[in-house]
Write a protein that holds these residues in place. Structure first.
Motif, PDB file in Angstrom:
ATOM      1  N   GLU A  92      22.872  46.325  42.245  1.00  0.00           N
ATOM      2  CA  GLU A  92      24.155  47.005  42.049  1.00  0.00           C
ATOM      3  C   GLU A  92      23.995  48.374  41.405  1.00  0.00           C
ATOM      4  OE1 GLU A  92      28.567  46.138  40.076  1.00  0.00           O
ATOM      5  OE2 GLU A  92      26.932  44.709  39.836  1.00  0.00           O
ATOM      6  N   ARG A  96      24.922  52.058  43.095  1.00  0.00           N
ATOM      7  CA  ARG A  96      25.864  53.016  42.508  1.00  0.00           C
ATOM      8  C   ARG A  96      25.250  54.400  42.405  1.00  0.00           C
ATOM      9  NH1 ARG A  96      28.532  49.555  37.464  1.00  0.00           N
ATOM     10  NH2 ARG A  96      29.774  48.115  38.752  1.00  0.00           N
ATOM     11  N   GLY A 100      26.597  53.692  46.983  1.00  0.00           N
ATOM     12  CA  GLY A 100      27.032  52.504  47.699  1.00  0.00           C
ATOM     13  C   GLY A 100      25.899  51.908  48.510  1.00  0.00           C
ATOM     14  N   GLN A 282      36.200  46.819  49.171  1.00  0.00           N
ATOM     15  CA  GLN A 282      34.803  46.423  49.213  1.00  0.00           C
ATOM     16  C   GLN A 282      34.538  45.458  50.364  1.00  0.00           C
ATOM     17  OE1 GLN A 282      34.347  45.261  44.862  1.00  0.00           O
ATOM     18  NE2 GLN A 282      32.611  46.667  45.072  1.00  0.00           N
ATOM     19  N   GLU A 341      31.423  51.217  47.589  1.00  0.00           N
ATOM     20  CA  GLU A 341      32.139  52.057  46.627  1.00  0.00           C
ATOM     21  C   GLU A 341      33.443  52.587  47.210  1.00  0.00           C
ATOM     22  OE1 GLU A 341      31.099  52.422  43.442  1.00  0.00           O
ATOM     23  OE2 GLU A 341      29.555  50.962  44.030  1.00  0.00           O
ATOM     24  N   LYS A 343      36.553  52.147  46.953  1.00  0.00           N
ATOM     25  CA  LYS A 343      37.484  51.452  46.058  1.00  0.00           C
ATOM     26  C   LYS A 343      38.779  52.219  45.800  1.00  0.00           C
ATOM     27  CE  LYS A 343      33.515  49.562  43.545  1.00  0.00           C
ATOM     28  NZ  LYS A 343      32.827  49.524  42.224  1.00  0.00           N
ATOM     29  N   HIS A 464      35.438  59.953  51.800  1.00  0.00           N
ATOM     30  CA  HIS A 464      34.861  58.645  51.495  1.00  0.00           C
ATOM     31  C   HIS A 464      34.825  57.789  52.756  1.00  0.00           C
ATOM     32  CE1 HIS A 464      35.288  59.622  47.204  1.00  0.00           C
ATOM     33  NE2 HIS A 464      36.459  60.149  47.557  1.00  0.00           N
ATOM     34  N   ASP A 466      32.496  54.315  54.468  1.00  0.00           N
ATOM     35  CA  ASP A 466      31.439  53.302  54.449  1.00  0.00           C
ATOM     36  C   ASP A 466      30.865  53.167  55.848  1.00  0.00           C
ATOM     37  OD1 ASP A 466      31.147  52.547  51.867  1.00  0.00           O
ATOM     38  OD2 ASP A 466      32.482  50.811  51.955  1.00  0.00           O
TER      39      ASP A 466
END
Length: 471
Positions: A92, A96, A100, A282, A341, A343, A464, A466
């Motif tokens: 984790e 970070r 991510g 997430q 991340e 979020k 942002h 993912d």
């Protein structure tokens, strides 16, 4: 001391590998380069503490330069490999730092690519001169370095490590090639990728014994190298024994399954042994009873109830297309996570949400969260881009959820030639000052939006996204 390498490489394979490497290097971002540079810096620092620089000062010949370049490229390759295996552990804190898990996988990929480059440099610098000597193109320089004071054990260790490296050179090229070519099936890629930790451990043995040739253990470099190899070996053992993410796994049971008309599978899971704490946006890896391989899916629930999780899965690949026929209520599922991340946390004054297709999932979770918080506290413009009318999309309550939470909602139907462009965004919301953009959708769509944002002067750090590309 050094055995001659009398080997041939298939030219077409090298051409394909180098060509693919060239293509991906051109596309590399600065955010990934810093991790590569950091790894190379570690390799160079270790070399700086070795006897190599002193040997070069005492004998600045081409052969001695070549000899030390072999060590330097080997150190850089090993440092990159250590970084790669560490990033594969899904820790984790490391995730970070990288931005991510998805970004960690990207850096993991790049460290693998660069380690291949340095492995090829290392191998060719060591081998090609031997070929040239055998062909009488260049004179034999004789034995290089100090050949005195070696015990039989040291000689055996060095020669065994060199022999292992000679064999593993081809294995390493094949494994990295499989990882780079998307045309090779993901299932086959996953199987072959599990070999990497074992390959690393054997190469680490070579890296630990090769410095015996130049009495490295009289210098700090050998001990710095052993520390580096110990860290990498620890990470490789975790991967080799399939212990990655073990502490973040939760047992659950399928509570409800609903297949919507648009092909989206709506699954609800209930945890058994402990709660699954996560934030809206997430994702987690799900391992179903019929398949041992974990697959990543965004969590469609907000986390308000950590014992109930919702997933909305679209049948896009072989695994997801047959999922509805393979699962049933009451089956057990292993959940690993949470990761990501994405979020919705930032200091911007305004957020712009963009979803494409099944990319709606993290926004469903966020809308549920906002509903429990009394709505949004900052302006949010939500763009949902689909193929088809809004009435046929998932979920059917999307527009009413946005209205309830004070979010400006816009739907674009590509079947009606309605497309999201930067000009359309500007016309609707004005400029992008103090705004952040949260995107979830197809990769090509993300690249298109990012390209337009860059041309508009938007700070791409406020974009942002993912990436679910696991290779």
């Amino acid at each position: 001391m050094k055995p001659d390498f009398n080997v041939k490489i298939e030219k077409s394979l090298i051409d394909r590998v180098i060509g693919n490497i060239t293509n991906v290097i051109i596309k590399q971002r600065m955010s990934e380069k810093k991790w590569i540079i950091g790894s190379l810096f570690i390799g160079c620092v270790i070399f700086g503490f070795s006897p190599g620089p002193i040997h070069l000062i005492n004998d600045p010949s081409r052969w001695e330069l070549r000899e030390q370049f072999v060590y330097l490229t080997g150190l850089c390759a090993m440092s990159l490999m250590v970084m790669s295996v560490i990033l594969s552990l899904r820790f984790e804190r490391i995730n970070r730092l990288v931005g991510g898990l998805d970004k960690a996988y990207i850096v993991h990929k790049w460290t693998g690519i660069y380690s291949l480059i340095f492995v090829i440099l290392h191998w060719s610098t060591e081998t090609v001169p031997h070929w040239l000597v055998e062909l009488n193109i260049i004179p034999n320089p004789g034995e290089l370095g100090d050949s005195s004071g070696f015990s039989e054990l040291e000689i055996a260790l060095f020669q065994s490590g060199t022999l292992i490296a000679e064999i593993l050179f081809y294995v390493f090229i094949i494994l990295v090639t499989i990882a780079l070519f998307d045309r090779i099936s993901y299932r086959f890629f996953r199987v072959t990728h599990k070999i990497f930790p074992g390959v690393f451990l054997l190469l680490a043995y070579h890296a630990a014994t090769a410095p015996l040739k130049e009495h490295w253990f009289t210098s700090p470099a050998a001990y710095f190298l052993l520390i580096l190899l110990a860290i990498g070996s620890y990470a490789a053992i975790i991967g080799l024994f399939q212990q990655i993410g073990k502490s973040r796994k939760v047992e659950a049971v399928i509570q409800n399954i609903e297949l919507h008309e648009n092909g989206i599978l709506d699954i609800r899971l209930q945890t058994l042994d402990k709660p699954f704490l996560h934030q809206a946006g997430q994702y987690a890896f799900l391992q179903f009873a019929h398949n041992k391989e974990p697959h990543p899916f965004t969590i469609a629930s907000s986390g308000v109830n950590p014992h109930i999780l919702r997933f909305a899965i679209k049948g896009l690949g072989d695994f997801t297309k047959e999922l509805n026929d393979r699962i049933e209520v009451g089956q057990y599922v292993k959940i690993e996570g949470p990761y990501g991340e994405f979020k919705f946390e930032d200091n911007s004054e305004r957020q712009i949400w963009i979803a494409g297709g099944i990319g709606i999932t993290p926004f469903i979770a966020r809308l549920e969260y906002l509903s429990n918080q009394g709505g949004t506290k900052k302006p949010i413009d939500f763009w949902y881009c689909t193929r088809g009318d809004l009435d046929n999309q998932f979920p059917s309550s999307l527009q009413s959820l946005c209205e309830k939470n004070g979010i400006n909602f816009y739907h674009l139907n590509s079947n009606k030639k309605e497309y999201l462009t930067i000009d359309r965004l500007k016309t609707t919301i004005g400029n992008f000052n103090n705004s952040s953009i949260w995107f979830c959708g197809p990769g090509d769509f993300a690249k298109y939006i990012m390209k337009g944002l860059k041309s508009a002067g938007f700070d791409i750090n406020d974009f942002h996204y993912d990436s679910f590309s696991m290779r």
